[in-house]
Enzyme design. Structure first.
Site, short mmCIF file in Angstrom:
data_model
loop_
_atom_site.label_atom_id
_atom_site.label_comp_id
_atom_site.label_asym_id
_atom_site.label_seq_id
_atom_site.Cartn_x
_atom_site.Cartn_y
_atom_site.Cartn_z
N GLU A 172 0.89 -1.17 0.00
CA GLU A 172 0.00 0.00 0.00
C GLU A 172 0.92 1.21 0.00
OE1 GLU A 172 -3.29 0.09 -0.12
OE2 GLU A 172 -3.80 -2.01 0.22
N CYS A 214 -1.91 9.22 2.80
CA CYS A 214 -1.80 8.67 1.45
C CYS A 214 -3.00 9.06 0.62
CB CYS A 214 -1.67 7.16 1.51
SG CYS A 214 -3.00 6.39 2.41
P1 NAD Z 1 8.92 4.68 3.93
O1 NAD Z 1 8.76 3.91 2.70
O2 NAD Z 1 10.10 5.57 4.08
O3 NAD Z 1 8.97 3.69 5.21
C1 NAD Z 1 7.92 2.81 5.49
C2 NAD Z 1 8.42 1.71 6.40
O4 NAD Z 1 9.38 0.92 5.71
C3 NAD Z 1 9.12 2.19 7.67
O5 NAD Z 1 8.71 1.38 8.75
C4 NAD Z 1 10.58 1.98 7.36
O6 NAD Z 1 11.39 1.79 8.50
C5 NAD Z 1 10.51 0.71 6.54
N1 NAD Z 1 11.66 0.45 5.65
C6 NAD Z 1 12.51 1.34 5.10
N2 NAD Z 1 13.40 0.70 4.29
C7 NAD Z 1 13.08 -0.62 4.33
C8 NAD Z 1 13.60 -1.78 3.69
N3 NAD Z 1 14.62 -1.72 2.85
N4 NAD Z 1 13.03 -2.96 3.95
C9 NAD Z 1 11.97 -3.07 4.79
N5 NAD Z 1 11.43 -1.99 5.43
C10 NAD Z 1 11.98 -0.79 5.20
O7 NAD Z 1 7.57 5.51 4.12
P2 NAD Z 1 7.25 6.65 5.18
O8 NAD Z 1 8.04 7.87 4.82
O9 NAD Z 1 7.36 6.11 6.56
O10 NAD Z 1 5.69 6.90 4.90
C11 NAD Z 1 5.21 7.80 3.97
C12 NAD Z 1 4.78 7.08 2.72
O11 NAD Z 1 3.80 6.09 3.04
C13 NAD Z 1 4.10 7.98 1.72
O12 NAD Z 1 4.56 7.69 0.42
C14 NAD Z 1 2.63 7.60 1.82
O13 NAD Z 1 1.87 7.86 0.69
C15 NAD Z 1 2.72 6.16 2.12
N6 NAD Z 1 1.47 5.69 2.73
C16 NAD Z 1 0.65 4.84 2.03
C17 NAD Z 1 -0.56 4.43 2.57
C18 NAD Z 1 -1.50 3.52 1.84
O14 NAD Z 1 -2.39 2.94 2.46
N7 NAD Z 1 -1.39 3.36 0.54
C19 NAD Z 1 -0.93 4.88 3.83
C20 NAD Z 1 -0.08 5.75 4.49
C21 NAD Z 1 1.14 6.14 3.95
#
Ligand code: NAD
Length: 482
Positions: free
Chosen positions: A238, A272
């Site tokens: 997501e 999001c």
């Molecule tokens: P991010 O992708 O930076 O991090 C998300 C998670 O992934 C964190 O817990 C992080 O520690 C982890 N992570 C980072 N690198 C990783 C790796 N290599 N392997 C496994 N895990 C890893 O996102 P963010 O900045 O925390 O959140 C914002 C983003 O989330 C925005 O793009 C937003 O649109 C999206 N988002 C999507 C939804 C949805 O339902 N579609 C909902 C909320 C937020």
């Protein structure tokens, strides 16, 4: 692998209202992580064996415990995110979600093994069953720590899985009250693991579980999907969005302005499903722009006091950098801000007022890349075809909104949009309404719906039992008779 998750352990947890470093992140060592996952795997069969009714009862008991620690949980979420209203809302949505998922499994057997499906060979019946993935990892972002940490966790538990949750390194403080609420329900405490960490711990989980639910950005989602493919585990993604709102001629403009303003600025736009692009019929463009700007100018910052205004801080400083870059790019290409217009530093925190932009076009980053801030760029369109073309001119496809003169007209436009969920005569309804199955289009995600009946079904692997109630023909005897 190194003896510790060194880069994760070096991270500091920041107060988003003051910018102060509060404490160090506390990831497990690899050995501790292995031990925690072994504990969850060992407990999962008993959880599965409880059956749907037993699991529903445990989930309901947990919802009660969440009610008992409500104040503590909201305070932890405020410490994580710097805002109050959405913190209260996160807990309420989780509680109603638990009630909904518990009701969904409450009266059901895990499989339909009791019923036969007839086949083309009448003496052979098919009975079907379903088994959960034993251990699911949930990796979640910082914008709604509790809500997005649990939106996949609860249906996975309902299905009979054990779950390990790793929330964002930016917002780990809510884990303490969450852990306390789970401790009061031993059956659940046995099958839920909560770990702090950043990329290293997230990546370590992908290699150690049976299925992954990831919510976050597109680049990280791609990395997680690639790693999951190598590990041969299914992954549900997501990801980000660039949600459009379309205001057709004849729509109630006051209603559209109020709904779009909320849809674009709730959680200071860090959602999001935020409205990030607004397309308005050219004949009502000026009137709508006035209505929206008037309303936007009245929305204040929750600073210096938590309850001084509606908008909390930009939670992650890296995101504030993205918002600044998008605004600078838009101004350099001729955009005009009618309200707000910049990221401000106040008391060490980073803040952004609702920013209504005009004179924008699709050559600007603010119209094509996820901004994740309270920014509302407005563009006029000629007719419905033009509106659909503009709305679909995106790599994303999470959700959208259409305001029309009547439901039929709005639906006709909505059906042409490349988006998984479309709110009609409102915006951002998927924040509250989780019954409708929806998938993420384009780069907004991959996998089955996290809403509606599929939310639980995606954690179950189907089994078929083929029962022969007739004789066995041995084909080898046919050969032997020749
Ligand atoms: P991010 O992708 O930076 O991090 C998300 C998670 O992934 C964190 O817990 C992080 O520690 C982890 N992570 C980072 N690198 C990783 C790796 N290599 N392997 C496994 N895990 C890893 O996102 P963010 O900045 O925390 O959140 C914002 C983003 O989330 C925005 O793009 C937003 O649109 C999206 N988002 C999507 C939804 C949805 O339902 N579609 C909902 C909320 C937020």
């Amino acid at each position: 692998m190194s003896a510790v998750f060194a880069r994760d352990a070096a991270l500091r947890v920041r107060d988003p209202r003051t910018g102060a470093d509060v404490r160090a992140l506390a990831p497990p060592t690899p050995e501790e992580l292995d031990a925690e996952l072994a504990r969850l795997r060992a407990a999962q069969p008993a959880w599965e064996a409880l059956g749907p009714a037993g699991r529903a009862e445990a989930l309901r008991a947990w919802a009660q415990e969440l009610g008992a620690i409500q104040g503590e949980m909201v305070e932890a979420l405020i410490a994580d995110t710097g805002r109050r209203t959405e913190s209260v809302m996160e807990l309420q949505v989780l509680q109603s979600g638990i009630a909904r998922w518990a009701a969904a499994i409450g009266g059901r057997a895990d499989d339909d093994a009791g019923a036969d499906t007839t086949t083309s060979l009448p003496w052979i019946a098919v009975r079907s069953g379903a088994r959960p993935y034993p251990l699911v990892a949930v990796i979640s972002p910082w914008n709604f720590p509790l809500l997005l940490g649990t939106i996949d966790l609860v249906p996975a538990l309902a299905a009979g899985c054990a779950v390990v949750l790793k929330p964002s390194e930016v917002t780990p403080r809510f884990l303490a009250p969450l852990r306390r609420s789970l401790a009061a329900v031993p059956e659940l405490a046995a099958v839920v693991g909560l770990v702090e960490g950043a990329a290293e711990v997230g990546a370590a989980l992908v290699d150690r579980v049976d299925a992954v639910c990831f919510t976050g950005s597109v680049p990280t989602g791609r990395a997680v999907a690639e790693q999951a493919a190598r590990a041969f585990v299914p992954v549900h993604l997501e990801l980000g969005g660039k949600d459009p709102a379309i205001v057709l001629q004849g729509a109630d403009l006051g209603r559209a302005a109020s709904a779009i303003l909320w849809g674009a600025t709730a959680n200071a736009g860090q959602s999001c499903l935020s409205i990030e692009r607004v397309y308005v019929h050219r004949k009502v463009f000026d009137e709508f722009t006035g209505l929206l700007s008037d309303r936007a100018a009245k929305v204040g910052l929750a600073w210096p006091d938590l309850d001084a205004g509606q908008l909390g801080p930009i939670i992650d400083p890296a995101q504030a950098g993205v918002i600044r870059a998008h605004l600078e790019d838009a101004y350099a290409q001729g955009a005009t801000a009618l309200t707000g217009g910049e990221v401000e530093e106040l008391g060490g925190g980073l803040w952004c007022r609702p920013t209504v932009l005009t004179a924008v076009h699709h050559g600007m980053r603010v119209m094509t890349e996820e901004t994740f801030g309270p920014v509302l760029p407005l563009m006029p369109f000629r007719d419905a075809d033009d509106a659909v073309r503009l709305a679909n001119d995106t790599d994303y496809g999470l959700s959208a909104a259409v305001f029309g003169p009547d439901e039929h007209t709005a639906m006709a436009v909505a059906r042409r949009l490349e988006a998984g969920a479309v709110s009609i005569d409102d915006a951002g309804l998927t924040a509250f309404v989780h019954e409708g199955e929806k998938q993420s289009f384009g780069r907004s995600g991959l996998g089955a719906s996290r809403m509606g009946p599929a939310s639980i079904r995606r954690f179950l692997r189907r089994q078929a039992f083929l029962v022969n109630r007739g004789p066995v023909d041995d084909p080898w005897w046919w050969d032997a008779g020749d």
